[in-house]
Design a protein around this motif. Structure first.
Motif, PDB file in Angstrom:
ATOM      1  N   VAL A  19     -10.018   4.066  14.614  1.00 37.27           N
ATOM      2  CA  VAL A  19      -8.573   3.574  14.115  1.00 37.27           C
ATOM      3  C   VAL A  19      -8.391   4.215  12.805  1.00 37.27           C
ATOM      4  O   VAL A  19      -9.235   4.603  11.866  1.00 37.27           O
ATOM      5  N   ILE A  20      -7.027   4.605  12.534  1.00 36.52           N
ATOM      6  CA  ILE A  20      -6.698   5.385  11.351  1.00 36.52           C
ATOM      7  C   ILE A  20      -5.721   4.449  10.472  1.00 36.52           C
ATOM      8  O   ILE A  20      -4.936   3.800  11.139  1.00 36.52           O
ATOM      9  N   ASP A  21      -6.054   4.409   9.158  1.00 35.78           N
ATOM     10  CA  ASP A  21      -5.067   3.482   8.380  1.00 35.78           C
ATOM     11  C   ASP A  21      -4.492   4.260   7.293  1.00 35.78           C
ATOM     12  O   ASP A  21      -5.044   5.267   6.610  1.00 35.78           O
ATOM     13  N   ILE A  22      -3.106   4.105   7.218  1.00 39.89           N
ATOM     14  CA  ILE A  22      -2.452   4.815   6.012  1.00 39.89           C
ATOM     15  C   ILE A  22      -1.877   3.770   5.411  1.00 39.89           C
ATOM     16  O   ILE A  22      -0.967   2.985   6.044  1.00 39.89           O
ATOM     17  N   GLU A  23      -2.168   3.641   3.995  1.00 40.33           N
ATOM     18  CA  GLU A  23      -1.434   2.807   3.073  1.00 40.33           C
ATOM     19  C   GLU A  23      -0.090   3.603   2.529  1.00 40.33           C
ATOM     20  O   GLU A  23      -0.315   4.980   2.194  1.00 40.33           O
ATOM     21  N   ALA A  24       0.934   2.901   1.965  1.00 39.75           N
ATOM     22  CA  ALA A  24       1.976   3.535   1.659  1.00 39.75           C
ATOM     23  C   ALA A  24       2.518   2.835   0.355  1.00 39.75           C
ATOM     24  O   ALA A  24       2.214   1.792  -0.119  1.00 39.75           O
ATOM     25  N   SER A  25       3.267   3.456  -0.387  1.00 35.14           N
ATOM     26  CA  SER A  25       3.844   3.240  -1.819  1.00 35.14           C
ATOM     27  C   SER A  25       4.771   2.214  -1.499  1.00 35.14           C
ATOM     28  O   SER A  25       5.387   1.528  -2.615  1.00 35.14           O
ATOM     29  N   GLY A  26       5.413   2.234  -0.458  1.00 37.27           N
ATOM     30  CA  GLY A  26       6.418   1.121  -0.217  1.00 37.27           C
ATOM     31  C   GLY A  26       6.735   0.813   1.260  1.00 37.27           C
ATOM     32  O   GLY A  26       5.878   1.357   2.178  1.00 37.27           O
ATOM     33  N   PHE A  27       7.725   0.166   1.402  1.00 33.75           N
ATOM     34  CA  PHE A  27       8.299   0.035   2.974  1.00 33.75           C
ATOM     35  C   PHE A  27       9.810   0.486   2.854  1.00 33.75           C
ATOM     36  O   PHE A  27      10.629   0.076   2.592  1.00 33.75           O
ATOM     37  N   GLY A  28       9.772   1.613   3.514  1.00 39.35           N
ATOM     38  CA  GLY A  28      10.895   2.374   3.648  1.00 39.35           C
ATOM     39  C   GLY A  28      11.097   3.890   3.607  1.00 39.35           C
ATOM     40  O   GLY A  28       9.881   4.289   3.508  1.00 39.35           O
ATOM     41  N   ARG A  29      11.996   4.382   3.936  1.00 35.36           N
ATOM     42  CA  ARG A  29      12.541   5.835   3.825  1.00 35.36           C
ATOM     43  C   ARG A  29      11.808   6.608   2.556  1.00 35.36           C
ATOM     44  O   ARG A  29      11.215   7.917   2.871  1.00 35.36           O
ATOM     45  N   GLN A  57       8.353   9.294  -6.333  1.00 36.16           N
ATOM     46  CA  GLN A  57       8.341   8.450  -7.723  1.00 36.16           C
ATOM     47  C   GLN A  57       8.604   6.988  -7.138  1.00 36.16           C
ATOM     48  O   GLN A  57       8.553   6.168  -7.812  1.00 36.16           O
ATOM     49  N   HIS A  58       9.024   6.568  -5.936  1.00 40.21           N
ATOM     50  CA  HIS A  58       9.094   5.367  -5.181  1.00 40.21           C
ATOM     51  C   HIS A  58       7.772   4.480  -5.272  1.00 40.21           C
ATOM     52  O   HIS A  58       6.833   4.938  -4.817  1.00 40.21           O
ATOM     53  N   TRP A  59       7.986   3.292  -6.012  1.00 36.03           N
ATOM     54  CA  TRP A  59       6.723   2.616  -5.853  1.00 36.03           C
ATOM     55  C   TRP A  59       7.500   0.941  -5.589  1.00 36.03           C
ATOM     56  O   TRP A  59       8.204   0.811  -6.477  1.00 36.03           O
ATOM     57  N   ASP A  60       6.880   0.422  -4.775  1.00 35.93           N
ATOM     58  CA  ASP A  60       7.353  -0.856  -4.387  1.00 35.93           C
ATOM     59  C   ASP A  60       6.225  -2.025  -4.712  1.00 35.93           C
ATOM     60  O   ASP A  60       5.274  -1.830  -4.247  1.00 35.93           O
ATOM     61  N   LYS A  61       6.540  -2.919  -5.669  1.00 35.31           N
ATOM     62  CA  LYS A  61       5.741  -3.888  -6.247  1.00 35.31           C
ATOM     63  C   LYS A  61       5.363  -4.889  -5.022  1.00 35.31           C
ATOM     64  O   LYS A  61       4.146  -5.409  -5.051  1.00 35.31           O
ATOM     65  N   GLN A  62       6.132  -5.151  -4.086  1.00 37.24           N
ATOM     66  CA  GLN A  62       5.819  -5.839  -2.691  1.00 37.24           C
ATOM     67  C   GLN A  62       4.815  -5.285  -1.939  1.00 37.24           C
ATOM     68  O   GLN A  62       3.550  -5.889  -1.603  1.00 37.24           O
ATOM     69  N   ALA A  63       4.754  -3.814  -1.971  1.00 34.73           N
ATOM     70  CA  ALA A  63       3.656  -3.161  -1.090  1.00 34.73           C
ATOM     71  C   ALA A  63       2.490  -3.064  -1.789  1.00 34.73           C
ATOM     72  O   ALA A  63       1.490  -3.275  -1.422  1.00 34.73           O
ATOM     73  N   GLU A  64       2.549  -3.030  -3.079  1.00 34.95           N
ATOM     74  CA  GLU A  64       1.340  -3.051  -4.101  1.00 34.95           C
ATOM     75  C   GLU A  64       0.666  -4.381  -3.830  1.00 34.95           C
ATOM     76  O   GLU A  64      -0.410  -4.339  -3.736  1.00 34.95           O
ATOM     77  N   ARG A  65       1.197  -5.617  -3.875  1.00 36.28           N
ATOM     78  CA  ARG A  65       0.679  -6.846  -3.444  1.00 36.28           C
ATOM     79  C   ARG A  65       0.314  -6.927  -1.964  1.00 36.28           C
ATOM     80  O   ARG A  65      -0.836  -7.425  -2.299  1.00 36.28           O
ATOM     81  N   VAL A  66       0.627  -6.274  -1.203  1.00 31.69           N
ATOM     82  CA  VAL A  66       0.012  -6.233   0.157  1.00 31.69           C
ATOM     83  C   VAL A  66      -1.349  -5.426   0.123  1.00 31.69           C
ATOM     84  O   VAL A  66      -2.250  -5.836   0.656  1.00 31.69           O
ATOM     85  N   HIS A  67      -1.157  -4.434  -0.512  1.00 29.39           N
ATOM     86  CA  HIS A  67      -2.221  -3.447  -0.465  1.00 29.39           C
ATOM     87  C   HIS A  67      -3.556  -3.928  -1.316  1.00 29.39           C
ATOM     88  O   HIS A  67      -4.517  -3.569  -1.051  1.00 29.39           O
ATOM     89  N   GLY A  68      -2.992  -4.625  -2.307  1.00 26.93           N
ATOM     90  CA  GLY A  68      -3.970  -4.871  -3.317  1.00 26.93           C
ATOM     91  C   GLY A  68      -4.549  -3.814  -4.242  1.00 26.93           C
ATOM     92  O   GLY A  68      -5.411  -3.711  -4.841  1.00 26.93           O
TER      93      GLY A  68
END
Length: 68
Positions: A19-29, A57-68
């Motif tokens: 299983v490979i897991d990649i966390e991202a800075s946000g949701f989108g392009r 530079q993109h950082w999504d607060k919603q993604a931050e909440r999901v990832h913890g």
């Protein structure tokens, strides 16, 4: 005498997938990877943070909440 419909086939158990897991800075392009990791079927695991490039530079607060 048994016929073919009465025979029991041996059960084949496939190994668990890696299983490979990649966390991202946000949701989108404009998002970029921030952490990458894997767990193999033998339990070996590895993960690492990704050092962002200067122009990432993109950082999504919603993604931050999901990832913890």
């Amino acid at each position: 005498m048994t016929n073919a419909s009465q025979r029991v086939s041996p059960q084949v158990i496939a190994p668990a997938p890696t299983v490979i897991d990649i966390e991202a800075s946000g949701f989108g392009r404009r998002s970029y990877p921030i952490e990458i990791g894997y767990v193999r079927d033998d339990g070996q695991a590895w993960c690492s943070l990704v050092r962002p490039a200067a122009d990432w530079q993109h950082w999504d607060k919603q993604a931050e909440r999901v990832h913890g």
